[in-house]
Design an enzyme around this catalytic site. Sequence first.
Site, short mmCIF file in Angstrom:
data_model
loop_
_atom_site.label_atom_id
_atom_site.label_comp_id
_atom_site.label_asym_id
_atom_site.label_seq_id
_atom_site.Cartn_x
_atom_site.Cartn_y
_atom_site.Cartn_z
N GLY A 22 0.83 -1.20 0.00
CA GLY A 22 0.00 0.00 0.00
C GLY A 22 0.86 1.25 0.00
O GLY A 22 2.05 1.22 0.34
N CYS A 23 0.26 2.38 -0.38
CA CYS A 23 1.02 3.62 -0.48
C CYS A 23 1.46 4.11 0.90
O CYS A 23 2.63 4.44 1.11
CB CYS A 23 0.22 4.69 -1.22
SG CYS A 23 -1.49 4.90 -0.65
N PHE A 24 0.54 4.17 1.86
CA PHE A 24 0.91 4.59 3.21
C PHE A 24 1.96 3.68 3.84
O PHE A 24 2.94 4.16 4.41
CB PHE A 24 -0.33 4.68 4.11
CG PHE A 24 -1.19 5.89 3.90
CD1 PHE A 24 -0.68 7.17 4.06
CD2 PHE A 24 -2.53 5.76 3.55
CE1 PHE A 24 -1.49 8.30 3.88
CE2 PHE A 24 -3.34 6.87 3.36
CZ PHE A 24 -2.82 8.14 3.53
N SER A 31 5.53 4.39 2.40
CA SER A 31 6.13 5.60 2.95
C SER A 31 6.56 5.41 4.40
O SER A 31 7.66 5.79 4.80
CB SER A 31 5.13 6.76 2.83
OG SER A 31 5.62 7.93 3.44
#
Length: 334
Positions: free
Chosen positions: A148-150, A153
């Site tokens: 996932g993107c979160f 990061s």
Amino acid sequence: MSAINVGVIGASGYTGLELVKILINHPKFKLNYVANSEGGTTLEKLHPSLGCVCDLEVKKVDVEDVVLHCELVFLALPHKTAMAFVKPLLSKGVKVVDLSADYRLPLEIYEEFYCPHTDKENLNNVVYGLPEMFKRELDGASLVANPGCFPTSAILGVLPFLEKRVKNTPIIIDAKTGVSGAGKKLSEVTHFVNVNDNLFAYNPLMHRHAPEIANKLGVSFDEVNFVPHLVPITRGMLSSIYLQVEGDFDAHAMACEFYKSSPHVRVCKNPVDMKNVSGTNFCDIFVKQKGNMLFISSAIDNLMRGASSQAVVNANLMLGLDETLGIPNIAYVP
């Protein structure tokens, strides 16, 4: 080496478009199949930005058709929908990079935060597609769960400092993302009138990316305090992370050493921002320490490093190619 035929299933959305944009310029991959749930159109009609660039037919997805045209396929589909395609594709020898959440988590955690899983056996055959953690396992893999993107990061920000963290103390992640992360379908939350000139948290502390972050960092869910915010920009993600640490160390030097062999992580001397990673696969990281508190700032493009360009990096590694091959590295600046 001859061209490797690949396909995209789920070409209608933002991540599907980004995949197409990368793949049509990839030096080894040939985009040979594009599909969505309806078909009967072309990429140019579906995405007018591709006019005079790529006008491939967009077909109604069919597994037998995929097998005839592709060695590897990207699934840019919602969770639950994706898993229905993985089992038949793998059984017919097609490699899969899944951009949904369907294979990112152990069964019990997935079903608690998402839905019942219909392909339990392949949960044992998947590699989590974060190259900085699992580069060796990605080589030759048949099924990759794109992070996932979160979590991308946050995990990349925390990883270098896990051994310095005071055990059982909170990992605090305050993250901001552009509206494209919510997908193309309009909702009350993402309506222009609600988003414009506005900023707000959503699903604080219980967002379903939190257990993914905890699972991959090897800590308990209770230790991860994750609060996402929606900001009125199109793309980008910035995570502000706070760790309680111990010991005498140079945080910047430690991050540089940790990522010295990672071509898509840049450790910066000044605070990072979204613009300098926009349109690229870079994750920019800045760290600063005050006593036993460590601040980590991590910036990515949510559609690229948070989804599509990372998926192509994973495909490169799955097929024995250099991970940087065909991956955009020049930001959309200004």
